[in-house]
Design an enzyme around this catalytic site. Structure first.
Site, short mmCIF file in Angstrom:
data_model
loop_
_atom_site.label_atom_id
_atom_site.label_comp_id
_atom_site.label_asym_id
_atom_site.label_seq_id
_atom_site.Cartn_x
_atom_site.Cartn_y
_atom_site.Cartn_z
N HIS A 93 -34.89 -13.56 86.01
CA HIS A 93 -36.19 -14.23 86.16
C HIS A 93 -36.28 -15.41 85.20
CE1 HIS A 93 -38.51 -13.32 82.48
NE2 HIS A 93 -37.83 -12.20 82.44
N CYS A 94 -37.14 -16.36 85.55
CA CYS A 94 -37.51 -17.47 84.66
C CYS A 94 -39.03 -17.43 84.56
CB CYS A 94 -36.96 -18.80 85.15
SG CYS A 94 -37.48 -19.28 86.81
N TRP A 95 -39.67 -18.58 84.41
CA TRP A 95 -41.13 -18.58 84.24
C TRP A 95 -41.86 -18.26 85.54
CZ3 TRP A 95 -45.35 -17.59 82.10
CH2 TRP A 95 -46.56 -18.23 82.41
N TYR A 122 -41.75 -14.55 85.23
CA TYR A 122 -42.47 -13.96 84.10
C TYR A 122 -43.98 -14.10 84.26
CZ TYR A 122 -43.83 -13.06 79.24
OH TYR A 122 -44.41 -12.55 78.11
#
Length: 344
Positions: A93-95, A122
């Site tokens: 995952h990223c933002w 996130y």
């Protein structure tokens, strides 16, 4: 092909599938999924460059710059991922579940990993965190004046199979002016919330959840308001422990701490303790008279506790005297007390 997955569904797999957070080290340090690994696509400085290019030049130029910056790192990413997930099953995952997680997922998938990409990233996880505080819990509060041994009792209850949320451990602070114990470093507010949500998700909704009576703030961290309100509305056992027993316990606990730390912490409560009592407390610290020091500051902390207790619904507060100093016996007495109270 990598698989998109909701945060709720991924958390069901979390114990068997490692999770990598490809955001920058600074983003990760500010707050992350407990147990996740940081595998940053960009350094903090590189992320700023890419973001600036996106805003000032355009999306395509930012993507090209991103590939230029990440290009030499790909073999390292894969080698690190193999250490993190040797069975080649991994979540990413990223933002917001965008380009960074997409690029990492593509590379890992190409190498042969089974890759789960968290939908919404996130940001979506943080929404899930806040949902945990809105859920109803069967909270049983444990109260008592400073030095009553509430934390040790909670730890014993946990050993005995009870559900316990140790807020002071999660906040890395013991709640008073002296609460850092001159060694504990508090997590960010965001990480405190993430850690609390992680523990709450593992609780059984029908079983009691034991929580120590706390003020809204623990050090510089705030208990999320929805959960705090449930704590305030819950039934509480107010344990009564002999004053000298409390003094001895606190003197033993604080006696080994650095005197400068104790003096500085005492100065922080000067206005509430009063100038004269502050002076006597500091003199006691400097002369190594720890029991005298504890007796002086307990006057303030006991008054604060009684004020907080007076604001609770009296019908939900039950007092229990604990005479035995054995922690296992104390925990058993508390459990028996709750059973008898429920029966009546």
């Amino acid at each position: 092909m990598f698989k998109p997955i909701t945060i709720n569904n991924f958390l069901l797999l979390k114990d068997s599938v490692a999770l990598v957070d490809v955001r920058t080290p600074a983003e990760y340090a500010h707050g992350h999924v407990p147990g996740s690994f940081n595998l940053p696509l960009f350094s903090n400085e590189e992320r700023i460059k890419v973001g600036t290019t996106y805003k000032q030049v355009g999306r395509e130029e930012a993507i090209l710059l991103g590939f230029d910056l990440a290009g030499p790192k790909w073999s390292g990413f894969i080698k690190d991922a193999l250490i993190i997930a040797p069975k080649k099953k991994i979540g990413v995952h990223c933002w917001r579940g965008g380009m960074r997680s997409g690029a990492m997922a593509w590379a890992l998938d190409l190498y042969g990993f089974e890759v789960y990409v968290i939908q919404g990233g996130y940001k979506k996880y943080r929404g899930w965190v806040h949902q945990q505080f809105d859920r109803p819990y069967n909270i049983q509060m444990l109260g008592g004046m400073t030095g009553s041994g509430k934390t040790r009792i909670l730890q014993q209850l946990q050993v005995m199979g009870e559900q316990v949320i140790d807020l002071e451990y999660l906040a890395q602070h013991q709640g008073s002016s002296y609460g850092s114990m001159n060694k504990m470093v508090q997590p960010t507010q965001e990480q405190f919330e993430n850690n609390l949500a992680e523990q709450l998700k593992n609780t059984h909704p029908q079983k009691k959840v034991w929580v120590e009576d706390e003020s809204l703030t623990i050090g510089k961290r705030s208990i999320p308001n929805p959960f705090w309100q449930q704590m305030r509305d819950a039934a509480m056992i107010d344990i009564k422990v002999d004053l000298q027993q409390r003094v001895n316990a606190l003197a033993d606990e604080y006696g080994s701490l650095d005197k400068d730390f104790l003096i500085e912490s005492t100065e922080r409560i000067r206005k509430r303790l009063g100038p004269e009592q502050t002076k006597y407390a500091i003199e006691a610290i400097m002369e190594g008279r720890m029991r005298d020091f504890v007796k002086i500051v307990l006057v303030y902390y006991d008054k604060t506790y009684r004020t907080g207790l007076s604001k609770r619904d009296v019908s939900k507060v039950l007092s229990l005297e604990l005479d035995d100093t054995d922690i296992a016996t104390q925990a058993n007495n508390i459990l028996n007390f709750t059973i008898n109270a429920a029966a009546n």
